[in-house]
Scaffold this motif. Sequence first.
Motif, PDB file in Angstrom:
ATOM      1  N   PRO A  44     -12.407   9.731  -4.025  1.00  0.00           N
ATOM      2  CA  PRO A  44     -11.992   8.681  -4.367  1.00  0.00           C
ATOM      3  C   PRO A  44     -11.087   7.902  -3.296  1.00  0.00           C
ATOM      4  O   PRO A  44     -10.340   8.732  -2.908  1.00  0.00           O
ATOM      5  N   MET A  45     -11.347   6.657  -3.101  1.00  0.00           N
ATOM      6  CA  MET A  45     -10.243   6.064  -2.155  1.00  0.00           C
ATOM      7  C   MET A  45      -9.954   4.686  -2.964  1.00  0.00           C
ATOM      8  O   MET A  45     -10.514   4.120  -3.961  1.00  0.00           O
ATOM      9  N   VAL A  46      -8.824   4.341  -2.636  1.00  0.00           N
ATOM     10  CA  VAL A  46      -8.211   2.955  -3.134  1.00  0.00           C
ATOM     11  C   VAL A  46      -8.357   1.779  -2.092  1.00  0.00           C
ATOM     12  O   VAL A  46      -8.117   1.984  -1.002  1.00  0.00           O
ATOM     13  N   VAL A  47      -8.731   0.518  -2.643  1.00  0.00           N
ATOM     14  CA  VAL A  47      -8.721  -0.257  -1.725  1.00  0.00           C
ATOM     15  C   VAL A  47      -8.151  -1.691  -2.211  1.00  0.00           C
ATOM     16  O   VAL A  47      -8.261  -2.109  -3.324  1.00  0.00           O
ATOM     17  N   TRP A  48      -7.081  -2.250  -1.393  1.00  0.00           N
ATOM     18  CA  TRP A  48      -6.277  -3.408  -1.932  1.00  0.00           C
ATOM     19  C   TRP A  48      -7.270  -4.814  -1.567  1.00  0.00           C
ATOM     20  O   TRP A  48      -8.057  -4.681  -0.811  1.00  0.00           O
ATOM     21  N   LYS A  49      -7.207  -5.531  -2.586  1.00  0.00           N
ATOM     22  CA  LYS A  49      -8.082  -6.726  -2.779  1.00  0.00           C
ATOM     23  C   LYS A  49      -7.648  -7.734  -1.741  1.00  0.00           C
ATOM     24  O   LYS A  49      -8.653  -8.614  -1.657  1.00  0.00           O
ATOM     25  N   GLU A  50      -6.587  -7.664  -1.309  1.00  0.00           N
ATOM     26  CA  GLU A  50      -6.170  -8.632  -0.282  1.00  0.00           C
ATOM     27  C   GLU A  50      -6.557  -8.149   0.989  1.00  0.00           C
ATOM     28  O   GLU A  50      -6.604  -7.021   1.419  1.00  0.00           O
ATOM     29  N   HIS A  51      -7.187  -9.211   1.918  1.00  0.00           N
ATOM     30  CA  HIS A  51      -7.365  -8.800   3.217  1.00  0.00           C
ATOM     31  C   HIS A  51      -6.272  -8.367   4.246  1.00  0.00           C
ATOM     32  O   HIS A  51      -5.651  -9.269   4.446  1.00  0.00           O
ATOM     33  N   GLY A  52      -6.010  -7.324   4.476  1.00  0.00           N
ATOM     34  CA  GLY A  52      -4.965  -6.883   5.519  1.00  0.00           C
ATOM     35  C   GLY A  52      -4.855  -5.203   5.525  1.00  0.00           C
ATOM     36  O   GLY A  52      -5.380  -4.700   4.642  1.00  0.00           O
ATOM     37  N   ASN A  53      -3.989  -4.903   6.033  1.00  0.00           N
ATOM     38  CA  ASN A  53      -3.770  -3.447   6.163  1.00  0.00           C
ATOM     39  C   ASN A  53      -2.303  -3.014   5.860  1.00  0.00           C
ATOM     40  O   ASN A  53      -1.783  -2.000   6.169  1.00  0.00           O
ATOM     41  N   VAL A  54      -1.450  -4.047   5.568  1.00  0.00           N
ATOM     42  CA  VAL A  54      -0.013  -3.792   5.175  1.00  0.00           C
ATOM     43  C   VAL A  54       0.450  -4.379   3.900  1.00  0.00           C
ATOM     44  O   VAL A  54       1.027  -5.382   3.880  1.00  0.00           O
ATOM     45  N   PRO A  55      -0.160  -3.665   2.767  1.00  0.00           N
ATOM     46  CA  PRO A  55       0.316  -4.378   1.579  1.00  0.00           C
ATOM     47  C   PRO A  55       1.787  -4.082   1.189  1.00  0.00           C
ATOM     48  O   PRO A  55       2.618  -3.060   1.636  1.00  0.00           O
ATOM     49  N   PRO A  56       2.396  -5.032   0.380  1.00  0.00           N
ATOM     50  CA  PRO A  56       3.808  -4.770  -0.125  1.00  0.00           C
ATOM     51  C   PRO A  56       4.035  -3.412  -0.775  1.00  0.00           C
ATOM     52  O   PRO A  56       2.944  -3.007  -1.480  1.00  0.00           O
ATOM     53  N   GLU A  57       5.193  -2.955  -0.763  1.00  0.00           N
ATOM     54  CA  GLU A  57       5.391  -1.764  -1.391  1.00  0.00           C
ATOM     55  C   GLU A  57       5.162  -1.688  -2.732  1.00  0.00           C
ATOM     56  O   GLU A  57       4.614  -0.686  -3.270  1.00  0.00           O
ATOM     57  N   GLU A  58       5.389  -2.697  -3.430  1.00  0.00           N
ATOM     58  CA  GLU A  58       4.988  -2.819  -5.064  1.00  0.00           C
ATOM     59  C   GLU A  58       3.500  -2.585  -5.101  1.00  0.00           C
ATOM     60  O   GLU A  58       3.022  -1.962  -5.981  1.00  0.00           O
ATOM     61  N   ALA A  59       2.663  -3.298  -4.280  1.00  0.00           N
ATOM     62  CA  ALA A  59       1.340  -2.949  -4.271  1.00  0.00           C
ATOM     63  C   ALA A  59       0.907  -1.469  -3.825  1.00  0.00           C
ATOM     64  O   ALA A  59      -0.168  -0.850  -4.413  1.00  0.00           O
ATOM     65  N   VAL A  60       1.430  -1.067  -3.027  1.00  0.00           N
ATOM     66  CA  VAL A  60       1.369   0.527  -2.675  1.00  0.00           C
ATOM     67  C   VAL A  60       1.657   1.611  -3.768  1.00  0.00           C
ATOM     68  O   VAL A  60       0.750   2.174  -4.125  1.00  0.00           O
ATOM     69  N   ALA A  61       2.638   1.234  -4.329  1.00  0.00           N
ATOM     70  CA  ALA A  61       3.055   2.016  -5.717  1.00  0.00           C
ATOM     71  C   ALA A  61       2.128   1.876  -6.713  1.00  0.00           C
ATOM     72  O   ALA A  61       1.345   2.859  -7.215  1.00  0.00           O
ATOM     73  N   HIS A  62       1.501   0.587  -6.948  1.00  0.00           N
ATOM     74  CA  HIS A  62       0.598   0.299  -8.063  1.00  0.00           C
ATOM     75  C   HIS A  62      -0.832   0.882  -7.753  1.00  0.00           C
ATOM     76  O   HIS A  62      -1.562   1.683  -8.421  1.00  0.00           O
ATOM     77  N   MET A  63      -1.151   1.232  -6.436  1.00  0.00           N
ATOM     78  CA  MET A  63      -2.570   1.529  -5.779  1.00  0.00           C
ATOM     79  C   MET A  63      -2.327   3.140  -6.111  1.00  0.00           C
ATOM     80  O   MET A  63      -3.397   3.861  -6.438  1.00  0.00           O
ATOM     81  N   VAL A  64      -1.441   3.811  -5.660  1.00  0.00           N
ATOM     82  CA  VAL A  64      -1.135   4.889  -5.830  1.00  0.00           C
ATOM     83  C   VAL A  64      -1.198   5.674  -6.956  1.00  0.00           C
ATOM     84  O   VAL A  64      -1.711   6.398  -7.386  1.00  0.00           O
ATOM     85  N   ALA A  65      -0.638   4.855  -7.846  1.00  0.00           N
ATOM     86  CA  ALA A  65      -0.540   5.244  -9.271  1.00  0.00           C
ATOM     87  C   ALA A  65      -2.088   5.171 -10.039  1.00  0.00           C
ATOM     88  O   ALA A  65      -2.342   6.073 -10.737  1.00  0.00           O
ATOM     89  N   LEU A  66      -2.667   4.224  -9.711  1.00  0.00           N
ATOM     90  CA  LEU A  66      -4.162   4.072 -10.110  1.00  0.00           C
ATOM     91  C   LEU A  66      -5.050   5.172  -9.455  1.00  0.00           C
ATOM     92  O   LEU A  66      -6.018   5.895 -10.244  1.00  0.00           O
ATOM     93  N   LEU A  67      -4.903   5.284  -8.217  1.00  0.00           N
ATOM     94  CA  LEU A  67      -5.720   6.444  -7.613  1.00  0.00           C
ATOM     95  C   LEU A  67      -5.263   7.785  -8.119  1.00  0.00           C
ATOM     96  O   LEU A  67      -5.946   8.638  -8.438  1.00  0.00           O
TER      97      LEU A  67
END
Length: 75
Positions: free
Chosen positions: A35-58
Amino acid sequence: MSPAACELCEAARITPWHAEDEVCWVADCEVCGVPMVVWKEHGNVPPEEAVAHMVALLTEVADARFGAGGWTVDR
């Protein structure tokens, strides 16, 4: 690379998907099958709150598949 040419932004359902919400999606990697998580915004530097959310879902997906503590995150 523009979002139109980005394979991750295309979000083609080539492999099994495990979760999706307004921030990201989690699917098996086409290359390695984990499993891998992909941010829906185009870019490679998501804000920390998005990173925390993505890691929690992963974490939810990985715990269900490999058991709690049976995996690591490779950022």
